[in-house]
Scaffold this active site. Sequence first.
Site, PDB file in Angstrom:
ATOM      1  N   ASP A  38       0.813  -6.163  -4.767  1.00  0.00           N
ATOM      2  CA  ASP A  38       0.054  -6.242  -3.522  1.00  0.00           C
ATOM      3  C   ASP A  38       0.557  -7.533  -2.862  1.00  0.00           C
ATOM      4  OD1 ASP A  38      -3.095  -5.418  -2.444  1.00  0.00           O
ATOM      5  OD2 ASP A  38      -2.135  -7.250  -1.736  1.00  0.00           O
ATOM      6  N   SER A  39       0.793  -7.518  -1.559  1.00  0.00           N
ATOM      7  CA  SER A  39       1.465  -8.684  -0.965  1.00  0.00           C
ATOM      8  C   SER A  39       0.581  -9.932  -0.967  1.00  0.00           C
ATOM      9  CB  SER A  39       1.968  -8.372   0.441  1.00  0.00           C
ATOM     10  OG  SER A  39       0.907  -8.304   1.349  1.00  0.00           O
ATOM     11  N   SER A  40      -0.711  -9.778  -1.252  1.00  0.00           N
ATOM     12  CA  SER A  40      -1.565 -10.972  -1.374  1.00  0.00           C
ATOM     13  C   SER A  40      -1.101 -11.836  -2.546  1.00  0.00           C
ATOM     14  CB  SER A  40      -3.020 -10.574  -1.613  1.00  0.00           C
ATOM     15  OG  SER A  40      -3.411  -9.653  -0.637  1.00  0.00           O
ATOM     16  N   THR A  44       1.488  -5.182   3.772  1.00  0.00           N
ATOM     17  CA  THR A  44       1.329  -5.672   5.146  1.00  0.00           C
ATOM     18  C   THR A  44       0.624  -7.022   5.230  1.00  0.00           C
ATOM     19  OG1 THR A  44      -0.739  -4.458   5.366  1.00  0.00           O
ATOM     20  CG2 THR A  44       1.261  -3.343   6.126  1.00  0.00           C
ATOM     21  N   ASP A  45      -0.230  -7.314   4.221  1.00  0.00           N
ATOM     22  CA  ASP A  45      -1.096  -8.501   4.353  1.00  0.00           C
ATOM     23  C   ASP A  45      -0.318  -9.795   4.574  1.00  0.00           C
ATOM     24  OD1 ASP A  45      -3.313  -6.956   4.180  1.00  0.00           O
ATOM     25  OD2 ASP A  45      -3.693  -7.326   2.055  1.00  0.00           O
ATOM     26  N   THR A  65       0.809  -1.222   0.000  1.00  0.00           N
ATOM     27  CA  THR A  65       0.000   0.000   0.000  1.00  0.00           C
ATOM     28  C   THR A  65       0.843   1.274   0.000  1.00  0.00           C
ATOM     29  OG1 THR A  65      -1.757  -1.150   1.158  1.00  0.00           O
ATOM     30  CG2 THR A  65      -1.771   1.237   1.336  1.00  0.00           C
TER      31      THR A  65
HETATM   32  N1  ASN Z   1      -3.083  -5.215   0.432  1.00  0.00           N
HETATM   33  C1  ASN Z   1      -1.942  -4.481   0.862  1.00  0.00           C
HETATM   34  C2  ASN Z   1      -0.716  -5.392   0.707  1.00  0.00           C
HETATM   35  O1  ASN Z   1      -0.518  -6.253   1.508  1.00  0.00           O
HETATM   36  C3  ASN Z   1      -2.111  -4.055   2.294  1.00  0.00           C
HETATM   37  C4  ASN Z   1      -1.048  -3.107   2.799  1.00  0.00           C
HETATM   38  O2  ASN Z   1       0.065  -3.072   2.357  1.00  0.00           O
HETATM   39  N2  ASN Z   1      -1.392  -2.303   3.779  1.00  0.00           N
HETATM   40  O3  ASN Z   1       0.014  -5.252  -0.239  1.00  0.00           O
END
Ligand code: ASN
Length: 578
Positions: free
Chosen positions: A95-97, A127-128, A22
């Site tokens: 996106d880390s997903s 963060t995910d 993000t």
């Molecule tokens: N969906 C985002 C990720 O993990 C969430 C984030 O970074 N806050 O890439």
Amino acid sequence: MEVSGTKCLRESRVLVLYTGGTIGMKKIDGAYHPKTGFLQSQIKRLPMLYDDEFMNERSTCEASDNCSLEELAMPISTHGVRVFYYIKEYCPIKDSSNMTISDWIEIALDIKNNYDSYDGFVVIHGTDTMAYSVSALSFMLENLGKSVVFTGSQVPIYEQRNDGRDNLLGALVIAGHYIIPEVSLYFAGCLYRGNRSTKVSAGSFDAFDSPNLPPLVTMKVKIEVQWDAIFRSNNSKKFTVHTNMNPNIGLLRLFPGITAETVHAFLKSPMMGVVLQTYGTGNAPNNRDDLITEIKKATKRGVIIINCTQCLHGPVVDQYATGKILLDAGVIPGSDMTPEAALTKLSYVLGKTDLSLNQKQELIRNNIRGELTVAHTKEQFSLKDNSFIEAVASSLKISSSKEMEFVRQALLPVLMSCAASSGNVETLEELVNQGADVNASTNYDGRTPLHIACMEGNTEAVKFLLEHGASTQVKDRFKSSPLDDAIKFRHKEIVKILRKAGAHLMKTSIETAVELCRLAAKNRVEDLHMWQLANVDFNCCDYDKRTPLHVAVCRNNVETVAFLLEHRVDPYLRDVFG
Ligand code: ASN
């Protein structure tokens, strides 16, 4: 150069691996999307991250050599450190997903390939799934001797209210100022051990926690580093990267009424390692033979199953019959490991194909990167048992435990230095057992016990310190590393030991060239030989592009010329005078 009024005492270089998340996203049609090049452009608008004035004044020839990435400079910190950083943006940023094991491998290899060129590393990540990646990297990077700090944010850095700015700032400050040789995670003012952290909030800036281990660093008015808590690997071995991660792993969460068919389907081949998330202190139903039979069959086949609790806090312990039943079925208690750490540890350990099943199970049980707390059978040593420090404390009329701790903190580093200086390994060992930090510097000059042992030529003390986590990368106030000291005082054996442990020369090539030219001018072949043992490049040039060979030829120093030519020096290099 001094711009802000604070003197620059030291410079450091940090490589930033920007994988996505993000922090650098932009809102398009109501949803956040990764946007190439956007993060770096935003960073350059933030004065706490980018010293515009300094960068404008800095001439291009001052900028660091041999780096294809743009150099960015932070303002000089209150500690007098100028952190230079270089952002390598991944292609594509994600996106880390969308992260997979191959992304972990890419990060690990980037750190490996740039290990000697930077003082520390920051990984910008969504963060995910950050807790998975940071845990995986903590295992993949073996014998790590530098700081690797993961960070990201909940809100993109371009938004007015965002956490990206402070998170990136904190991560860069830590990687650029401290040697915390762990893979860690920095978020909302705290640095956590990576393999102890987990995402606990989707909507708060305090997105991460490390439920079973206090933060390693807290950023308050002062930066408080818990040096005693830092995990240190055996630094007598070289840094290496393990990339053979096994993908046949899984997480299975028990719930009341789970069927034996579900468990059977989950555990069947090619599954090789499973984290079983159980209730409370590691409990599973002991009135369900059908379930336990499936689990037993799997462990008999060689599937490694780790018991981790579904609770956020506290360890798995064999307190109840409902917990013992899993132990009897061959499940390994996971103590207080997070499911993310347990899963990635399985992938790492199962990738060690040269190990037997028993050896793999042993690694899972043991603490290998600070990921789990091992129950101590022996009573922990208490400072109060230490008669020497107690005597000092009583002569100073100290009674409170806080004051006593103060004395301890003041005395242990001094005693470590004395022992390193006299080469007394027994005393070093005793002091380490009493909680002395092998890397604590004793004095104003920032010299560590390893510096001192290297300078004095105390080989056994050097070996002991390295085996107990002493860092080879520390520089004292004069920018000297332990390797520099061993070279300077001509301790051949120690130079070899340090090289074997992965120590490398850290001065810039110009600084090195100036020193080598000085030695060449004085015909000091023996000293040049020490540098050669440390793997120096004798083709390096000083400010006039003159090499040590130029100088030796000018001075008619025949022995030095012969030595340099023997060591692959290019006799055709031209200086600025042609
Ligand atoms: N969906 C985002 C990720 O993990 C969430 C984030 O970074 N806050 O890439």
